[in-house]
Structure formats: C-alpha cells, structure tokens
Enzyme design. Sequence first.
Site: not given
Lengths: 402, 74
Positions: B9-11
């Site tokens: 997931i981000c980032p």
Amino acid sequence: MTLINGHYIAGVLALTAVLVLAVVMAGVSPVLGSTWLLATAAGFTLQRSRFCFASAFRDLYLFGSGRTMKAILLGLAVATVGFTIIMYDKIPNPSYGYLPDGAHILPFGVSTAVGGLLFGFGMVISGGCISGSLYRMAEGYLGSWVTIIGVLVGLAFLSHTWNWWWNTIIIHEPRAWLPNIGNIGYAGAVVLTLIGLFSIFLLVVWWESREGLSLPNLPSNYTEDDTVTQKLHNLWKMVFVNGWPAATGGVILGVIITFMYMDSMPLGVTGELSRLSGKVLMSIGLPHPHLLGMSDLGGCSAEESQGFFSHTFAMTGGVLAGSFVAALFAREFKFRRPPSATRYIQSFAGGTIMGYGAGLAIGCTIGAFFDSIASLSLSGWLFGIAIAGGAFFGVQAIKRIP
Amino acid sequence: MLLDVRGEICPYPMMKAVDAMKKLKGKGEAIEVLTDHSPCLETIPMQANKLKWTVAIEEVGSPEWQITLTPPQS
C-alpha cells in the site's frame, strides 16, 4: 460491463443490509438511523475519492504533492461555514463563555501537541490514519485490520495512563474557542479560520511548484457517448467505478459532516474504538480506571455503555459499511495480504502509536482535526500542525524501511 | 522489467516505481508495474511525468492494473 458479477451481487446485498440496518436502528432511536445513513455516505465518499489524510501530510514531504491536502482545506472551508451556522443557533452570543454542545472544542496544549506528533508518526508508519485504515479494512486490506487492532491496543495503553495526563497536564489546558477569544465573535473567528485555511492553501501551492509536479493527461476511459445506454453507463462509471477527484470528496465530506452535526453531532470514528478497547480490557480482567474529566470533554471520547447500537457504533460502523458498499460496486474489493512480515509489524506498531495519540487528543484526523477546526477551536490547528511534524519523522522512518 | 507490488500500500508502490525508474535511467528499458492498489493510478503517473517517462494503464483484473512506464527517448 456485465451486471452478473460477484462484486455487483455482493454490492447489492451489502447495500440492502445497510438499508435494513438503518430501519432497525431508526426503530431504536430516529437519530441513530440518520447517523448511520450519513456515516455510510461518509464512508462511501472516503472510498470513492480515496480520501487519505495520511497521504495528505506524507506526500507533501515524500513527493511534494499537495493534491489531498488541498482537498482537505476545501472541505474544511465548507464545514467551517456550516458548523458556524449550527453553533450560532445553539449559542447566539459566544462571549458568555458557554461552548456549543457537540462542537469539538478540545483541550489546547501539550497533550494536543504530543497526541498529534504520535498520531502523525504512527499513521505514516502504518500507511493510513484511522478513518483511512477503516475504509481500507472494508476494501479487504489485511494490513489495515492489523492497524486497527494496533489502534485498539494504543487506546488501551492510553486509558490506563489517561488519569496521569489529566491530573498533570490536561486539567490545566484551556478549551480555546476562537469566537470568545478577544471578543472577535463568530464573524471574526470564521474570517480568521478561512484566512488561515487559504494561507495554507497558498503555501501548499507554492510547495508543489517547487517540485514541478503535474498530472499527465491520461487517456480517457470514456469512448462512446451517443446513446442513452452509453450515457447512463458512463454516468455509472463516473460515480461508482472511477475514483472521484479528491476535491469533490473534500467538499462532499464537509457537507456530510455538517449535516451530521445539524442532526446530532459531527462525525468521529475513534469513540467507538475506545469503547471497544475498554470492553476488551474488561473481558481480559484489566479494566481501565474511571477516566477523569473525559465525559465533559466531548470530542471522540468513548460513550458510557449503551446497547449494541450506540451512537458511536452508528458512526464507525457506518463508515465501514459505506466504504464496503463502495468498494464492491467499484470492483475494488479484494483480500490483499501484505507482501512481507515487516509490513504486518509496521501496521501494528504504527497503529498502536496512532491509537495512543488519538486517545490523548480525543480524536483522529476527523474528530480532533477536521471537526475541531470547523468548530472554530484552536485545538484543531495545533493538532494539525503536530500531525505534520509527526508525519515528517514518519517519512524519515519509512524511507529506511525497505 | 516487471515490478510486482501487489499487496503493497501507499507509499511503497510509488517509492519502488520511482526507484526503478531512477535505476533504469538511460537504459531504454520499460517497466511494468503490477498493482492492486488504486491510488497508484494517480500517484505513479504523477511521478513518472516528473521524470519524463510515459505512462499507459491497463486494467488486467478486478482490481488489478498494469502500469507500463516507458523511458524518455534521448
């Protein structure tokens, strides 16, 4: 587009369940039903616009991108005006020293700053703030489930140390409310808040220009738009499938939260988690002591035990349900396993740190930041600045975690 | 080069894509990023644009996308 698809069938079922629950909860109390529906709409909006407070702060440092931060500022401007009208109705003359009930006017001082620093650091480590992790939970991200478990643990630690914070620090902190500071009234407070938001907006634009960041023109998803069917299909895709622009999300969120306050109280998702955390502590024989002063502070403090369908349940559960429905219709629901053990540890540790911070500040990026600034409370500004500080350290940390 | 960042997931997907673009700078090799994280559809193109790479997105599953990054012609 075929309508016979697992995601769509599940989406229709989930939406039906949401509506049935709305009727059940409205039967318990009308305000529960409306809160549930509004929170569902908020969850839907968060998922559709991929509204992520963590990335709003983090990406400023990491990529020089202010896309989400600008959307938040826009939403804040909308909510500030909305909240002010509601607060004016409750307390026409702010100079008497009474605070409007339901407004998130929280203690302003060391506890706010420490809470914000921990929150900002934790949310960057775990990859999402509390509301962000809730809607990612509903999208099937297992890491976000771990983050929320971490948040519960952090809130448990906080509840056992709260009375120290209260007696040593929080009891001395003012609940600084702009309208009764220096007799500036509502007009002065709103103007000041909007100027503050606009100044930060300009600062973000300048920050972005330094990085020279721009979004390329991506090939459009729309091809044909001649027949009624195609037009409807494209409309469906615009609302339910393609992500919304962040700014749209910010404005809609500002409106929904204003409606929630008009109806009962502003959106907050931490209260229910505090309640849950307290229940778990109780069941394992480690109940937290009576939390001094907490019940008078409002914000996202845990409600004293009610039935299963409490107000906080309607809010947190509604956000989860709304984002689940949104993820299904967008066909974005999928169980996603973090690729390495490190990520699980990050999710849990970040969640714990963030949970402690949220407990201390009596709210998350929604309750203690968004609602609080819109309530013309100084605490929201301090919490926001502290989150920015914490996120800076968080970014330094994740750059070193492969 | 295939960059499989599914589950991340981000980032991280963006950070890994940026690292890959920097590493392959001037080698003329394209990068195929495989992701199931929808925010990447905005963030990776933004970063690629900054580094003058061209972007093409193809939906290869639900939800799964392949983002093809092509280096600038120099």
